[in-house]
Design an enzyme around this catalytic site. Structure first.
Site, PDB file in Angstrom:
ATOM      1  N   ASP A  71       0.824  -1.204   0.000  1.00 22.51           N
ATOM      2  CA  ASP A  71       0.000   0.000   0.000  1.00 22.51           C
ATOM      3  C   ASP A  71       0.858   1.253   0.000  1.00 22.51           C
ATOM      4  O   ASP A  71       2.057   1.214   0.287  1.00 22.51           O
ATOM      5  CB  ASP A  71      -0.965   0.016   1.192  1.00 22.51           C
ATOM      6  CG  ASP A  71      -0.237   0.056   2.535  1.00 22.51           C
ATOM      7  OD1 ASP A  71       0.791  -0.639   2.675  1.00 22.51           O
ATOM      8  OD2 ASP A  71      -0.709   0.768   3.443  1.00 22.51           O
ATOM      9  N   GLU A 129      -0.246  -1.154   5.599  1.00 22.79           N
ATOM     10  CA  GLU A 129       0.830  -0.817   6.527  1.00 22.79           C
ATOM     11  C   GLU A 129       0.775   0.645   6.949  1.00 22.79           C
ATOM     12  O   GLU A 129       1.205   0.998   8.054  1.00 22.79           O
ATOM     13  CB  GLU A 129       2.189  -1.117   5.876  1.00 22.79           C
ATOM     14  CG  GLU A 129       3.391  -0.977   6.811  1.00 22.79           C
ATOM     15  CD  GLU A 129       3.998   0.422   6.847  1.00 22.79           C
ATOM     16  OE1 GLU A 129       4.834   0.682   7.730  1.00 22.79           O
ATOM     17  OE2 GLU A 129       3.642   1.270   5.983  1.00 22.79           O
TER      18      GLU A 129
END
Length: 357
Positions: A71, A129
């Site tokens: 991400d 994350e």
């Protein structure tokens, strides 16, 4: 589309950066990674939400985990990627190039190509994350499948400027409060101003001197800082509450309990609420497998000042380091960019270590 993992790591970086994957929207990229990995018979592939795991099972005496998050923070007119020349060196510019799709690209290429590594490898590509822990793909995987984390050593491909960064600092957030008495500001003497009462808190923070603590030969710089302040009711009301939010970064030799004691001592006499805490991770570079890694990548270990997911591995008894391309100062920056030469260097280093070349 299935990713072309025969391409260079730089080209793979470009390809996956051009698949937007802001936290919470990683599905399309996770699909690409899963489909690409399933094309390689030497890998056992599983999917856990938008986290993809690929493992070799060669029966080797040691196993390493190599992980990276897929991400990014929100895009701000910096996708699609492009190649730019800065000070004579070529860089790949765009969201995610540093944090941390260049590292992911190196991992994908090596996962596809290394059919006979010197140690069994568990590759992990996880989601969320950049947001709260409850959504973090590595956190959720550890809860549901702790067996996948069994390893002798772990590497997180977070940007480290191509250097080895051992362990990480711990982090703690706290709210320090002052209370007063509301009153009309025209008659302030009948009240007690909570914002004024917070002045000693700010003085203590301004006078605080960060310490550097050596842990297993690496120097971890600590810090105690105000990150927000809240107070006030209306333009004509003396406030009865002020809250100063404080962030403490502490060396991995300290436990969360040690850190809490330090924060409470720093603000003795004030109301303190601990709102969030995560332990750090010791370097763990004394193991022979870690020493071989350092020798293979030709680097000297440095301390990681920020908190990263290496702490999750450390908490499970697996020594872990950060090692990836990209300057961490450019993570989340609108001018995020990674040198192409650094992507190649990290790939060479990992390949040399994993193959014994």
């Amino acid at each position: 589309m299935v990713l072309d993992l025969t391409a260079s790591a730089a080209d793979i970086t470009r390809a996956i950066c051009d698949i937007p994957s802001v936290s919470g929207t990683e599905g399309a990229l996770a699909d690409e990674i899963e489909q690409s990995m399933r094309a390689y018979p030497h890998l056992e592939v599983s999917r856990h939400g938008n986290t993809v795991v690929a493992r070799t099972s060669l029966g080797l005496p040691q196993r390493v985990v190599i992980a990276g998050h897929i991400d990014t923070v929100p895009i701000n007119d910096n996708v699609p990627t492009r190649t730019v020349q800065i000070d004579g060196a070529w860089h790949l510019w765009g969201r995610g190039t540093v944090d941390m799709k260049a590292g992911v690209a190196v991992q994908l290429k090596l996962a596809a190509e290394l059919t006979a590594p010197e140690a069994d490898i568990t590759w992990m590509w996880y989601d969320n994350e950049e947001v709260d822990e409850a959504r973090n793909g590595l956190f959720l995987l550890a809860k549901d499948r702790p067996d996948l984390f069994a390893a002798d050593f772990a590497i997180l491909g977070e940007p480290s400027d191509g250097r080895v960064e051992g362990g990480c600092n711990g982090t703690m957030r706290a709210v320090v409060r002052t209370r007063g008495v509301r009153a009309h500001s025209a008659r302030s003497w009948v009240g007690e101003n909570a914002i004024h009462g917070a002045a000693p808190i700010l003085t203590r923070l301004a006078e605080y001197r960060a310490r550097e603590i050596t842990v297993e030969g690496l120097g971890y710089r600590e810090g105690l800082n105000a990150v927000s302040i809240r107070g006030g009711v209306a333009g004509n009301v003396i406030p009865d509450l002020c809250e100063v939010e404080v962030n403490y970064r502490f060396a991995p030799s300290k436990s969360v309990a040690d850190a809490e004691a330090h924060v409470r001592a720093a603000f003795e006499g004030f109301e303190v609420e601990i709102t969030d805490a995560a332990a750090g991770a010791r370097p763990g570079l004394d193991a022979p497998i870690a020493q071989r890694f350092l020798a293979a990548v030709g680097g000297q270990a440095h301390a990681k000042y920020g908190w990263t997911d290496v702490a999750r591995f450390s908490a499970m008894g697996v020594p872990a380091v950060n090692y990836g391309p990209g300057d961490p100062h450019l993570a989340h920056h609108d001018e995020e960019r990674v040198p192409l030469a650094q992507i190649e260097a990290v790939e060479r280093g990992l390949r040399a270590w994993l193959t014994g070349a």
